[in-house]
Design an enzyme around this catalytic site. Structure first.
Site, PDB file in Angstrom:
ATOM      1  N   ALA A 167       0.868  -1.186   0.000  1.00 22.69           N
ATOM      2  CA  ALA A 167       0.000   0.000   0.000  1.00 22.69           C
ATOM      3  C   ALA A 167       0.901   1.230   0.000  1.00 22.69           C
ATOM      4  O   ALA A 167       1.850   1.306   0.785  1.00 22.69           O
ATOM      5  CB  ALA A 167      -0.905   0.004   1.234  1.00 22.69           C
ATOM      6  N   ASN A 191       7.044   1.304   1.831  1.00 23.52           N
ATOM      7  CA  ASN A 191       7.967   2.270   1.248  1.00 23.52           C
ATOM      8  C   ASN A 191       9.416   1.956   1.594  1.00 23.52           C
ATOM      9  O   ASN A 191      10.331   2.244   0.807  1.00 23.52           O
ATOM     10  CB  ASN A 191       7.596   3.689   1.709  1.00 23.52           C
ATOM     11  CG  ASN A 191       6.264   4.149   1.143  1.00 23.52           C
ATOM     12  OD1 ASN A 191       5.923   3.795   0.023  1.00 23.52           O
ATOM     13  ND2 ASN A 191       5.511   4.922   1.916  1.00 23.52           N
ATOM     14  N   TRP A 195       0.619   4.122   1.185  1.00 23.68           N
ATOM     15  CA  TRP A 195       0.651   4.882   2.431  1.00 23.68           C
ATOM     16  C   TRP A 195       1.412   4.159   3.535  1.00 23.68           C
ATOM     17  O   TRP A 195       1.663   4.730   4.603  1.00 23.68           O
ATOM     18  CB  TRP A 195      -0.763   5.168   2.919  1.00 23.68           C
ATOM     19  CG  TRP A 195      -1.644   3.936   3.000  1.00 23.68           C
ATOM     20  CD1 TRP A 195      -2.553   3.527   2.089  1.00 23.68           C
ATOM     21  CD2 TRP A 195      -1.670   2.970   4.065  1.00 23.68           C
ATOM     22  NE1 TRP A 195      -3.167   2.366   2.488  1.00 23.68           N
ATOM     23  CE2 TRP A 195      -2.627   2.003   3.709  1.00 23.68           C
ATOM     24  CE3 TRP A 195      -0.978   2.822   5.263  1.00 23.68           C
ATOM     25  CZ2 TRP A 195      -2.923   0.903   4.511  1.00 23.68           C
ATOM     26  CZ3 TRP A 195      -1.259   1.725   6.076  1.00 23.68           C
ATOM     27  CH2 TRP A 195      -2.216   0.789   5.700  1.00 23.68           C
ATOM     28  N   CYS A 196       1.783   2.900   3.298  1.00 21.15           N
ATOM     29  CA  CYS A 196       2.395   2.063   4.333  1.00 21.15           C
ATOM     30  C   CYS A 196       3.884   2.384   4.478  1.00 21.15           C
ATOM     31  O   CYS A 196       4.645   2.360   3.497  1.00 21.15           O
ATOM     32  CB  CYS A 196       2.193   0.590   3.997  1.00 21.15           C
ATOM     33  SG  CYS A 196       3.132  -0.541   5.047  1.00 21.15           S
ATOM     34  N   TYR A 197       4.307   2.641   5.705  1.00 13.28           N
ATOM     35  CA  TYR A 197       5.711   2.953   5.985  1.00 13.28           C
ATOM     36  C   TYR A 197       6.614   1.783   5.610  1.00 13.28           C
ATOM     37  O   TYR A 197       7.663   1.969   4.966  1.00 13.28           O
ATOM     38  CB  TYR A 197       5.873   3.298   7.466  1.00 13.28           C
ATOM     39  CG  TYR A 197       7.309   3.374   7.929  1.00 13.28           C
ATOM     40  CD1 TYR A 197       8.086   4.496   7.646  1.00 13.28           C
ATOM     41  CD2 TYR A 197       7.894   2.334   8.639  1.00 13.28           C
ATOM     42  CE1 TYR A 197       9.413   4.566   8.068  1.00 13.28           C
ATOM     43  CE2 TYR A 197       9.213   2.391   9.062  1.00 13.28           C
ATOM     44  CZ  TYR A 197       9.970   3.512   8.777  1.00 13.28           C
ATOM     45  OH  TYR A 197      11.273   3.580   9.189  1.00 13.28           O
TER      46      TYR A 197
END
Length: 485
Positions: free
Chosen positions: A167, A174, A169-171
Site C-alpha cells: 500500500a 515504502n 501509504w504504508c511505511y
C-alpha cells in the site's frame, strides 16, 4: 449382696400381666399408623443428616498479594489470519505483555470453524531486522505491476511468481520498495522471463486492486506471497496455508531467497510454460486456496488479580494494517477463570453447592459475527467481565480445609466503531469481595437424639390418642346400656 427384690424396686418399666390387658381394633389401627409415622419421620431425619449443610457469607477476598489468576480461552476468528493474530495482556499496575506464544496455540480454520490441519506456526516475523536498503542510490522499477486482469496469466506463465502486496501509504512498504525493485531487476537479468521462464517478481497495489488483495486474504502490508504454478497454498501434512516470505528485506537477502526458490526447478523456456498452462490449471485445482483466512486461538494466560484487559488483534512489528480490512468477528467456545475441575471434584462441589458453576463459563457458545461491509468497517468488539471468587471450605475436627476455588463472572458486550485497528477486547475486573461457602458438620449424637425423640414422641402421642378413643367408645357404650334399661 443386693437382693433381687431390691433391684426390682427400681424398675421403671413394670409389667402388667397379659391377662389384665385388652386388645382392640382401634388400638391396632393406631399402632399401624404410629409404625408408619415412625418409619417416615426416621427416613426424613436420616436424609437430613446425610444432606450437606452449608453456611454462606460475604468476606473480603483472602487471596495473597502476588497471586495470579488463570484465564482459559478457545476463540475462533473466521476472518482474522493466524499470520498476524496476537494475544496481548495488560493491567492497571502497568503490566503489558505483547504477542504471548508460550501458552497460546493457533490453528487455521475453514468457514465452518474446523481446523484445516496442524498447529499454525507463522515463522520468524519478529526476527526481521533489515526492512530495506540503507543506501540512497537511485533505482528503477524492476518488478512487473500485477492487476486483477493479468494476475492469473502471470501466475500460470512462470513456475514461481513472487508478488509484493503493498500500500503506498504504508511505511514498511515504502521501506521495502527500493530493495524490492533492485532485487527484481537483478533476478530479471539472471533469469530472463522471456527465455528462462522460471521466476518473476511482481507487485500489487492494494489501494487500486482491493478485490484482488481480498481474494488472497491480504491483511498486512507488505505481504510477500510465493505462487507456485498459480497457487500460493502450501500443504504440510494436511495443513493448508499461504506460502509467504518472512526473511530480511534488503536487496542481497531477497536475491538470495529467490535464488534458493529457483535452484530446484529445471530450466525451460517461457513458451513451454505457456503451452503447459492447462496442466498448471489441473495442478492448481488439486490445491484449492482456503475460502477464508480464519484462525482459532486457544490456550491460557496468567494475570494478576487486578483489573486488566486481554486483547486479540492483528499485530506485527514489520507490517502495517488497513483498519477497514480487519474483521474481528468471533465465536467463543470457552472463556473461563481459574482451574479446571476434575469429575470427582465437580461431583463434590455440586453436592455442597448445587447452584454453583452456572456462570463459570458464561460466554461459552456465544457468537459475535459482523457482516464486513462499509457500514460495519472498523468495528471493535468489547466484553466487560466482572469476576467473583467463591471459596468452598470443609470443616473437619475443628479445622478448615479448602476444597476448591470457583470463579464466576457476569458479561456485557458491545460493538464500538473505532478509527484504529479493530480488536477483540476482554476487560476483566476481579471483585475485592468473595463468597465463602462453609460446610457445617452435623453431630451423630444429635441424630440419635432426634431419632429417639421421634420414636418416643410418636409412641406417646399414639398412646394418648388410643386412650381418648378407648374412653370415648366406652362412654358411648355405657350411655347405650343406660338407655336400654
Amino acid at each position: 449382696m443386693i437382693s433381687a427384690s431390691k433391684l426390682k424396686s427400681v424398675d421403671f418399666y413394670r409389667k402388667i400381666p397379659r391377662d389384665l390387658t385388652e386388645a382392640s381394633l382401634s388400638g391396632a389401627g393406631l399402632s399401624i399408623i404410629a409404625a408408619f409415622a415412625m418409619m417416615f419421620l426416621f427416613g426424613m431425619e436420616l436424609n437430613n443428616y446425610l444432606t450437606a449443610s452449608t453456611l454462606t457469607s460475604i468476606i473480603v477476598d483472602r487471596s495473597s498479594d502476588g497471586e495470579f489468576l488463570r484465564i482459559d480461552f478457545n476463540i475462533s476468528f473466521p476472518a482474522l489470519s493466524c499470520e498476524f493474530a496476537s494475544v496481548d495482556v495488560s493491567d492497571v499496575l502497568g503490566t503489558n505483555r505483547l504477542n504471548i506464544t508460550k501458552t497460546v496455540r493457533k490453528f487455521s480454520i475453514d468457514p465452518n470453524l474446523i481446523p484445516t490441519g496442524a498447529e499454525f506456526h507463522s515463522g520468524p516475523i519478529p526476527k526481521v531486522s533489515k526492512h530495506g536498503d540503507d543506501s540512497e542510490e537511485e533505482y528503477v522499477d524492476g518488478s512487473d505491476s500485477l492487476t486483477a486482469e493479468n494476475f492469473e496469466k502471470y501466475a500460470h506463465r512462470y513456475s514461481i511468481l513472487v508478488a509484493n502486496f503493498f500500500a503506498p501509504w504504508c511505511y514498511w512498504s515504502n521501506r521495502l520498495k527500493p530493495s524490492w525493485e533492485r532485487a527484481a531487476k537483478i533476478i530479471k537479468e539472471r533469469y530472463d522471463p522471456e527465455i528462462d521462464g522460471r521466476i518473476l517478481l511482481g507487485k500489487v497495489d492494494c489501494t487500486r486492486e482491493g478485490e484482488l488483495c481480498r481474494r488472497h486474504h491480504i491483511q498486512g502490508y507488505p505481504s510477500i506471497r510465493i505462487f507456485r504454478k498459480g497457487s500460493d497454498v502450501k500443504e504440510n501434512h494436511g495443513h493448508h496455508e499461504h506460502e509467504s516470505y518472512y526473511g530480511e528485506r534488503d536487496t542481497d537477502s531477497l536475491v538470495a531467497a529467490m535464488e534458493t526458490l529457483v535452484a530446484p526447478i529445471p530450466r525451460y523456456s517461457s513458451n513451454m510454460a505457456l503451452a503447459d498452462e492447462s496442466n498448471h490449471s489441473v495442478e492448481t485445482a488439486k490445491r484449492p486456496a482456503p475460502l477464508t483466512s480464519g484462525c482459532r486461538i486457544e490456550g491460557f494466560v496468567r494475570v494478576k488479580k487486578v483489573p486488566g484487559t486481554l486483547v486479540i488483534s492483528a499485530h506485527s512489528g514489520s507490517h502495517s494494517f488497513d483498519p477497514s480490512q480487519i474483521n474481528v468477528s468471533h465465536v467463543i467456545s470457552q472463556f473461563s477463570f481459574g482451574k479446571k475441575l476434575s469429575q470427582r471434584m465437580l461431583f463434590e462441589v455440586k453436592r455442597l453447592t448445587p447452584y454453583l458453576g452456572g456462570s463459570h463459563d458464561r460466554l461459552m457458545g456465544r457468537s459475535y459475527i459482523i457482516n464486513h461491509d462499509h457500514a460495519n468497517a472498523n468495528v471493535t468488539i468489547e466484553h466487560y467481565l466482572q469476576v467473583v471468587k467463591t471459596e468452598i471450605v470443609l470443616r473437619r475436627s475443628s479445622q478448615e480445609l479448602k476444597l476448591h476455588e470457583e470463579y464466576e463472572y457476569t458479561a456485557h458486550s458491545s460493538l464500538v466503531h473505532s478509527l484504529y485497528i479493530p480488536v477483540a477486547k476482554f476487560h476483566f475486573e476481579p471483585s475485592p469481595m468473595q463468597v465463602l461457602v462453609t460446610e457445617v458438620p452435623k453431630s451423630f449424637s444429635h441424630f440419635i437424639t432426634n431419632v429417639c425423640a421421634i420414636i418416643g414422641g410418636v409412641f406417646t402421642v399414639a398412646g394418648i390418642l388410643d386412650s381418648i378413643l378407648h374412653s370415648t367408645l366406652w362412654l358411648a357404650k355405657k350411655i347405650d346400656l343406660g338407655k336400654q334399661f
